[in-house]
Scaffold this motif. Structure first.
Motif, short mmCIF file in Angstrom:
data_model
loop_
_atom_site.label_atom_id
_atom_site.label_comp_id
_atom_site.label_asym_id
_atom_site.label_seq_id
_atom_site.Cartn_x
_atom_site.Cartn_y
_atom_site.Cartn_z
N SER A 180 0.86 -1.20 0.00
CA SER A 180 0.00 0.00 0.00
C SER A 180 0.89 1.24 0.00
N LEU A 181 1.00 1.88 -1.16
CA LEU A 181 1.89 3.02 -1.31
C LEU A 181 1.10 4.26 -1.76
N PRO A 182 1.43 5.44 -1.22
CA PRO A 182 0.75 6.66 -1.65
C PRO A 182 1.21 7.12 -3.03
N ASN A 183 2.44 6.76 -3.38
CA ASN A 183 3.01 7.14 -4.68
C ASN A 183 3.86 6.00 -5.22
N ARG A 184 4.18 6.06 -6.51
CA ARG A 184 5.11 5.08 -7.08
C ARG A 184 6.44 5.19 -6.35
N ASP A 185 6.99 4.04 -5.93
CA ASP A 185 8.19 4.10 -5.09
C ASP A 185 8.92 2.76 -5.12
N TRP A 186 10.12 2.75 -4.49
CA TRP A 186 10.88 1.52 -4.31
C TRP A 186 10.15 0.66 -3.28
N TRP A 187 10.18 -0.67 -3.49
CA TRP A 187 9.45 -1.57 -2.61
C TRP A 187 10.06 -2.97 -2.71
N GLY A 188 9.98 -3.73 -1.63
CA GLY A 188 10.47 -5.10 -1.66
C GLY A 188 9.83 -5.97 -0.60
N THR A 189 9.97 -7.27 -0.76
CA THR A 189 9.46 -8.23 0.21
C THR A 189 10.38 -9.43 0.28
N SER A 190 10.36 -10.12 1.42
CA SER A 190 11.18 -11.32 1.60
C SER A 190 10.47 -12.24 2.57
N GLY A 191 10.88 -13.49 2.60
CA GLY A 191 10.28 -14.45 3.53
C GLY A 191 11.10 -15.71 3.62
N THR A 192 10.79 -16.53 4.61
CA THR A 192 11.52 -17.79 4.83
C THR A 192 10.53 -18.91 5.11
N ILE A 193 11.01 -20.14 4.92
CA ILE A 193 10.20 -21.31 5.22
C ILE A 193 11.15 -22.47 5.51
N ILE A 194 10.75 -23.35 6.43
CA ILE A 194 11.50 -24.58 6.72
C ILE A 194 10.63 -25.75 6.28
N TYR A 195 11.23 -26.65 5.49
CA TYR A 195 10.42 -27.72 4.93
C TYR A 195 11.29 -28.96 4.69
N PRO A 196 10.77 -30.18 4.96
CA PRO A 196 11.54 -31.40 4.67
C PRO A 196 11.46 -31.74 3.19
#
Length: 228
Positions: A180-196
């Motif tokens: 949710s951004l008020p203007n066009r801008d730099w943005w990023g996301t990351s995440g982790t998961i543990i799985y066999p």
């Protein structure tokens, strides 16, 4: 110092002389560079052939042609003994006009990183097959991470997902939500998961960005996997 040896040849003295001669032969052998004939050769096979071996016994050894390592059977799996970490890192960075993050509404796309973007691949158990696609050659529990960033995320609420697929089936979300951004801008996301994972499982990192089909410029794209 070898006081138990004598020049007599009766009784146990014969055994002492034989031991002395054997010790001398071993000392001579250890002091020389071994030849090919002195070495032990174990059977070699590729990963598919190793996985199909029926009724293996604990401690059996085989040379894995695909990973270039000796494997031993641990009772349930063929494993490669190593003090080296078993980690794969893929990273692609750019600040230019690259249009790497292609998209359409609610559609998954593969992470745009492949074997040419490997920063590290240790342990001999990972094979990068293509964009966002990695084969794991050893069963175990894995810690997996993924991230991407863009420099031109549009204003408003933009849906995004990072999903983990295993052998073609979605198994979990590393990240999911709305930017949710008020203007066009730099943005990023990351995440982790543990799985066999099992030997020869293919993991696939994919993303969703709902930007009405307009591609975005990636700043970086990253995948990391470590066997725990």
């Amino acid at each position: 110092m070898l006081q138990f040896f004598t020049t007599k040849f009766g009784g146990n003295n014969v055994l002492g002389i034989l031991f002395f001669l054997l010790l001398g032969g071993l000392t001579t052998s250890w002091g020389q560079t071994p030849s090919t004939g002195d070495l032990i050769k174990v059977h070699n096979a590729n990963q598919t052939e190793i996985s199909s071996i029926s009724n293996p016994e604990d401690g059996m050894l085989i040379y894995n042609e695909d990973t270039g390592q000796i494997n031993f059977f641990s009772g349930s799996n063929w494993v490669a003994p190593s003090n080296e970490s078993k980690t794969l890192v893929l990273n692609r960075a750019s600040n230019g006009n690259n249009n790497l993050i292609v998209n359409s509404t609610n559609t998954y796309y593969d992470f745009p990183v492949n074997a040419t973007h490997e920063l590290s691949n240790t342990g001999g158990i990972y094979q990068t097959l293509g964009n966002g696609r990695i084969r794991v050659n050893q069963a175990g529990t894995y810690f997996m991470s993924a991230a991407f960033s863009v420099r031109d995320m549009p204003s408003g609420d933009t849906k995004y997902i990072i999903g983990l697929f295993i052998n073609g089936a979605l198994r979990g979300y590393l990240s999911r939500g709305f930017a949710s951004l008020p203007n066009r801008d730099w943005w990023g996301t990351s995440g982790t998961i543990i799985y066999p994972l099992r030997a020869n499982d293919e993991v696939r990192f994919r993303y969703v960005v709902n930007n009405n089909g307009s591609p975005l410029d990636a700043v970086f794209v990253n995948i990391g996997i470590t066997q725990l």
